[in-house]
Design a protein around this motif. Structure first.
Motif, PDB file in Angstrom:
ATOM      1  N   VAL A  93      53.334  74.737  20.969  1.00 25.62           N
ATOM      2  CA  VAL A  93      54.360  73.784  21.481  1.00 25.62           C
ATOM      3  C   VAL A  93      54.193  72.477  20.859  1.00 25.62           C
ATOM      4  CG1 VAL A  93      54.678  74.882  23.763  1.00 25.62           C
ATOM      5  CG2 VAL A  93      52.852  73.373  23.454  1.00 25.62           C
ATOM      6  N   ASN A  94      55.260  71.980  20.850  1.00 28.19           N
ATOM      7  CA  ASN A  94      55.133  70.334  20.121  1.00 28.19           C
ATOM      8  C   ASN A  94      55.728  69.261  20.817  1.00 28.19           C
ATOM      9  OD1 ASN A  94      57.750  71.230  19.314  1.00 28.19           O
ATOM     10  ND2 ASN A  94      57.552  70.289  17.320  1.00 28.19           N
ATOM     11  N   VAL A  95      56.512  69.599  22.234  1.00 24.89           N
ATOM     12  CA  VAL A  95      57.111  68.414  22.954  1.00 24.89           C
ATOM     13  C   VAL A  95      56.179  67.524  23.743  1.00 24.89           C
ATOM     14  CG1 VAL A  95      59.125  68.073  24.400  1.00 24.89           C
ATOM     15  CG2 VAL A  95      59.140  69.959  22.833  1.00 24.89           C
ATOM     16  N   GLN A  96      56.681  66.302  23.616  1.00 32.62           N
ATOM     17  CA  GLN A  96      55.919  65.335  24.223  1.00 32.62           C
ATOM     18  C   GLN A  96      56.476  64.138  24.375  1.00 32.62           C
ATOM     19  OE1 GLN A  96      52.634  65.126  21.236  1.00 32.62           O
ATOM     20  NE2 GLN A  96      53.193  63.061  20.722  1.00 32.62           N
ATOM     21  N   ASP A  97      56.273  62.963  25.386  1.00 35.67           N
ATOM     22  CA  ASP A  97      56.660  61.888  25.414  1.00 35.67           C
ATOM     23  C   ASP A  97      56.434  61.205  24.064  1.00 35.67           C
ATOM     24  OD1 ASP A  97      57.987  59.481  26.115  1.00 35.67           O
ATOM     25  OD2 ASP A  97      57.387  59.729  28.258  1.00 35.67           O
ATOM     26  N   ARG A  98      56.782  59.942  24.020  1.00 37.23           N
ATOM     27  CA  ARG A  98      56.456  59.238  22.624  1.00 37.23           C
ATOM     28  C   ARG A  98      54.828  58.523  22.634  1.00 37.23           C
ATOM     29  NH1 ARG A  98      59.225  58.313  18.171  1.00 37.23           N
ATOM     30  NH2 ARG A  98      61.561  59.080  18.172  1.00 37.23           N
ATOM     31  N   ASN A  99      54.576  58.484  24.097  1.00 38.40           N
ATOM     32  CA  ASN A  99      53.258  58.227  24.356  1.00 38.40           C
ATOM     33  C   ASN A  99      52.150  58.913  24.099  1.00 38.40           C
ATOM     34  OD1 ASN A  99      53.424  59.396  26.977  1.00 38.40           O
ATOM     35  ND2 ASN A  99      54.231  57.624  27.934  1.00 38.40           N
ATOM     36  N   GLY A 100      52.324  60.128  23.981  1.00 39.18           N
ATOM     37  CA  GLY A 100      51.477  61.171  23.659  1.00 39.18           C
ATOM     38  C   GLY A 100      51.313  62.073  24.743  1.00 39.18           C
ATOM     39  N   LEU A 101      52.082  62.060  25.980  1.00 41.40           N
ATOM     40  CA  LEU A 101      51.639  62.908  27.083  1.00 41.40           C
ATOM     41  C   LEU A 101      52.564  64.141  26.758  1.00 41.40           C
ATOM     42  CD1 LEU A 101      51.693  60.275  30.065  1.00 41.40           C
ATOM     43  CD2 LEU A 101      49.924  61.536  29.140  1.00 41.40           C
ATOM     44  N   PRO A 102      52.028  65.273  26.866  1.00 46.87           N
ATOM     45  CA  PRO A 102      52.775  66.658  26.564  1.00 46.87           C
ATOM     46  C   PRO A 102      53.759  66.987  27.740  1.00 46.87           C
ATOM     47  CG  PRO A 102      50.412  67.201  27.126  1.00 46.87           C
ATOM     48  CD  PRO A 102      50.640  65.697  26.956  1.00 46.87           C
ATOM     49  N   LEU A 103      54.858  67.519  27.272  1.00 49.13           N
ATOM     50  CA  LEU A 103      55.738  68.191  28.197  1.00 49.13           C
ATOM     51  C   LEU A 103      55.112  69.527  29.138  1.00 49.13           C
ATOM     52  CD1 LEU A 103      58.505  68.682  29.383  1.00 49.13           C
ATOM     53  CD2 LEU A 103      59.083  70.301  27.370  1.00 49.13           C
ATOM     54  N   THR A 104      55.244  69.308  30.297  1.00 46.51           N
ATOM     55  CA  THR A 104      54.563  70.323  31.319  1.00 46.51           C
ATOM     56  C   THR A 104      55.287  71.660  30.977  1.00 46.51           C
ATOM     57  OG1 THR A 104      54.347  68.649  32.885  1.00 46.51           O
ATOM     58  CG2 THR A 104      54.071  70.847  33.684  1.00 46.51           C
ATOM     59  N   PRO A 105      54.545  72.753  30.731  1.00 45.36           N
ATOM     60  CA  PRO A 105      54.883  73.977  30.584  1.00 45.36           C
ATOM     61  C   PRO A 105      55.713  74.253  31.967  1.00 45.36           C
ATOM     62  CG  PRO A 105      52.803  73.861  30.027  1.00 45.36           C
ATOM     63  CD  PRO A 105      52.847  72.724  30.519  1.00 45.36           C
ATOM     64  N   PHE A 106      56.878  75.227  31.782  1.00 41.58           N
ATOM     65  CA  PHE A 106      57.739  75.529  32.954  1.00 41.58           C
ATOM     66  C   PHE A 106      58.342  76.927  32.689  1.00 41.58           C
ATOM     67  CE2 PHE A 106      60.488  73.066  29.975  1.00 41.58           C
ATOM     68  CZ  PHE A 106      61.639  73.997  30.156  1.00 41.58           C
ATOM     69  N   ARG A 107      59.178  77.157  33.676  1.00 42.42           N
ATOM     70  CA  ARG A 107      60.242  78.518  33.763  1.00 42.42           C
ATOM     71  C   ARG A 107      61.190  77.995  34.439  1.00 42.42           C
ATOM     72  NH1 ARG A 107      59.103  83.554  37.257  1.00 42.42           N
ATOM     73  NH2 ARG A 107      57.740  82.513  38.899  1.00 42.42           N
TER      74      ARG A 107
END
Length: 513
Positions: free
Chosen positions: A488-502
């Motif tokens: 995975v590679n999605v994050q906010d620009r401050n470096g906090l990664p996107l929470t996995p989800f369904r």
């Protein structure tokens, strides 16, 4: 009085029954030289004495007096003190206990399993972290691992002043979290490490709470039935098997992994209530600000039930402490094991989902670390990032700082006429960002047949991502990071990664277990 709010009373009553005479007033080991008391609140002090014995607790200009009850239990609350110190706390009954170098500041419990227990000396940059750990106003105490069904009054331990000599074996996440708080707040920090490697969440919960549903009631009954007639001879039989296997392993040249010595199930870290009675209870009620928690690996096989077990544990601890809904922040499971070529099922993904769902409880927070795990090792060495994200949650939620601390989370989806899915996210600060490459990676998509395939994606504005697949013309569900070790590679620009989800609610692999 509920059975939980009387937890300390139950503990002291049972402990007192094992003593021939109290004679000397006693307190549990959580009270010692160098302790830190929680600021801005009244703090309980408790212990044992002779029935009817007068007990006086003195600190600074305060003096609180009570009388031990018929079972020898006593407790007082000292009024809030000015931050700093050092103070001297005395407990006087038939004898006098004196505790010196007492500070007042912020107290946090550092709990969970091996990733919280993981020592500073074994983490990234360990020698540097240890050499620079000259923080005399940070205080550390470790509660030994003890599994038992007998409520414990105290434990073998004492508060220590943080230094390069005392910190190496302390919890890396706990120390680094406390260091961040100290450097930011400038007040004394007390850290209580009671983590137990490999522990299941059920071990931290009182058995009487397992009536929450049929599954947990049966889980407890299974353990009770198993232990009802378990004897030393049964355990010796397991030891004999292990000794034979170990001898054979050695005779074969010690190839591969050595046979693991069996654990006595009567004292095991998975048995319901064992850690609660043996490790947690001697500290219950001690003044704290909150808890940081890193656990879940041992519950991955029962991930669906973690949706109930984990909130149950948090709510139980809050009731036991009787300090309201104190902050409770946890670490979501990191990426682990091999990467997979195709979308599929994952009990680790299901456990992460259960952790995220627990955010419905008030005053909770989750540090997402899906970007810092190690496929070959269940123990990521980069504890600095873990501590940073926990500290950010505490600083923003509890100490008035204003910066992004929560990972982006899924909010909604819209299926467009062209078969593309528009996903909208919340907790966005500066905007979504993709690490390393421009395209979002880690999304899968499915139609009504529930067969997931990898999806292409594109960032759309600050808080949206568009995903699609030429193989799915009528999509109904999207998943992200749904694997043990997702790429995975999605994050906010401050470096906090996107929470996995369904986005779906289809039956998952651990749902029927």
């Amino acid at each position: 009085m509920s059975c939980l709010k009387s937890g300390t009373l139950i503990l002291l009553t049972l402990a007192s029954a094992t003593l021939a005479s109290h004679a000397d007033v006693k307190v549990p080991a959580i009270f010692s030289d160098h302790m830190v008391l929680q600021r801005e609140q009244a703090n309980p002090v408790w212990g044992l004495a002779d029935p009817g014995e007068k007990v006086t607790v003195t600190i600074d200009t305060q003096s609180k007096t009570t009388t031990a009850d018929a079972n020898g239990n006593w407790k007082v609350k000292i009024d809030p003190l000015e931050v700093g110190g050092p103070y001297t706390l005395t407990v006087k009954g038939n004898n006098t206990l004196t505790f010196d170098d007492v500070l007042v500041g912020e107290v946090w419990i550092c709990s969970g399993q091996s990733n919280m227990q993981w020592s500073l000396m074994n983490t990234n940059f360990g020698p540097l972290e240890i050499a620079s750990a000259n923080y005399p106003e940070i205080r550390l105490i470790t509660v030994p691992m003890k599994g038992t069904q007998e409520p414990q009054f105290t434990f073998d331990g004492q508060w220590q002043v943080c230094s390069p000599q005392t910190v190496p074996e302390f919890s890396a996440v706990g120390y680094l979290f406390g260091q961040r708080l100290y450097n930011t707040l400038g007040v004394p920090i007390g850290l209580i490490d009671n983590a137990w490697g490999g522990s299941s969440v059920e071990g931290w919960i009182p058995p009487e709470k397992f009536d929450v549903d049929e599954y947990h009631a049966n889980y407890l009954k299974d353990w009770q039935d198993r232990m009802a007639n378990y004897t030393d001879a049964d355990y010796q039989q397991e030891l004999d098997k292990w000794l034979a296997a170990a001898a054979q392993w050695k005779a074969n040249g010690s190839q591969g992994r050595a046979p693991r010595k069996p654990v006595d199930p009567r004292t095991d870290k998975h048995r319901p209530g064992n850690i609660y009675y043996g490790e947690l209870l001697p500290t219950v009620g001690y003044g704290i600000r909150g808890v940081i928690w890193y656990q879940g690996e041992s519950n991955a096989g029962r991930a669906y039930r973690y949706r109930t077990s984990f909130p149950l544990m948090i709510e139980t601890w809050r009731e036991l402490w009787d300090q309201g809904d104190f902050p409770f922040y946890w670490v979501q499971l990191a990426d682990f094991r091999d990467e997979t070529d195709q979308p599929g099922d994952s009990n680790w993904a299901e456990l992460r989902e259960a952790q995220t769902m627990t955010l419905d409880l008030p005053n909770t927070g989750q540090a997402v670390i899906i970007d810092v795990g190690e496929g070959r090792d269940i123990h990521p060495r980069n504890k600095q990032v873990v501590a940073n994200r926990l500290a950010m949650l505490a600083l923003t939620n509890d100490y008035g700082y204003d910066f992004a601390a929560e990972s982006p989370v899924y909010e909604s989806m819209e299926v467009k006429e062209d078969g593309k899915v528009l996903l909208t996210f919340d907790n966005i600060d500066q905007g979504l960002y993709t690490f390393d490459v421009n395209e979002p990676i880690g999304f899968s998509i499915a139609g009504e047949d529930q067969q997931f395939v990898w999806a292409k994606g594109k960032l759309v504005g600050k808080n949206q991502i568009e995903v699609w697949s030429d193989e799915v013309s009528e999509p109904v569900a999207v998943r992200y990071g749904w694997a043990d070790n997702p790429v995975v590679n999605v994050q906010d620009r401050n470096g906090l990664p996107l929470t996995p989800f369904r986005t779906d609610d289809w039956v998952i692999t651990t749902q029927d277990k």
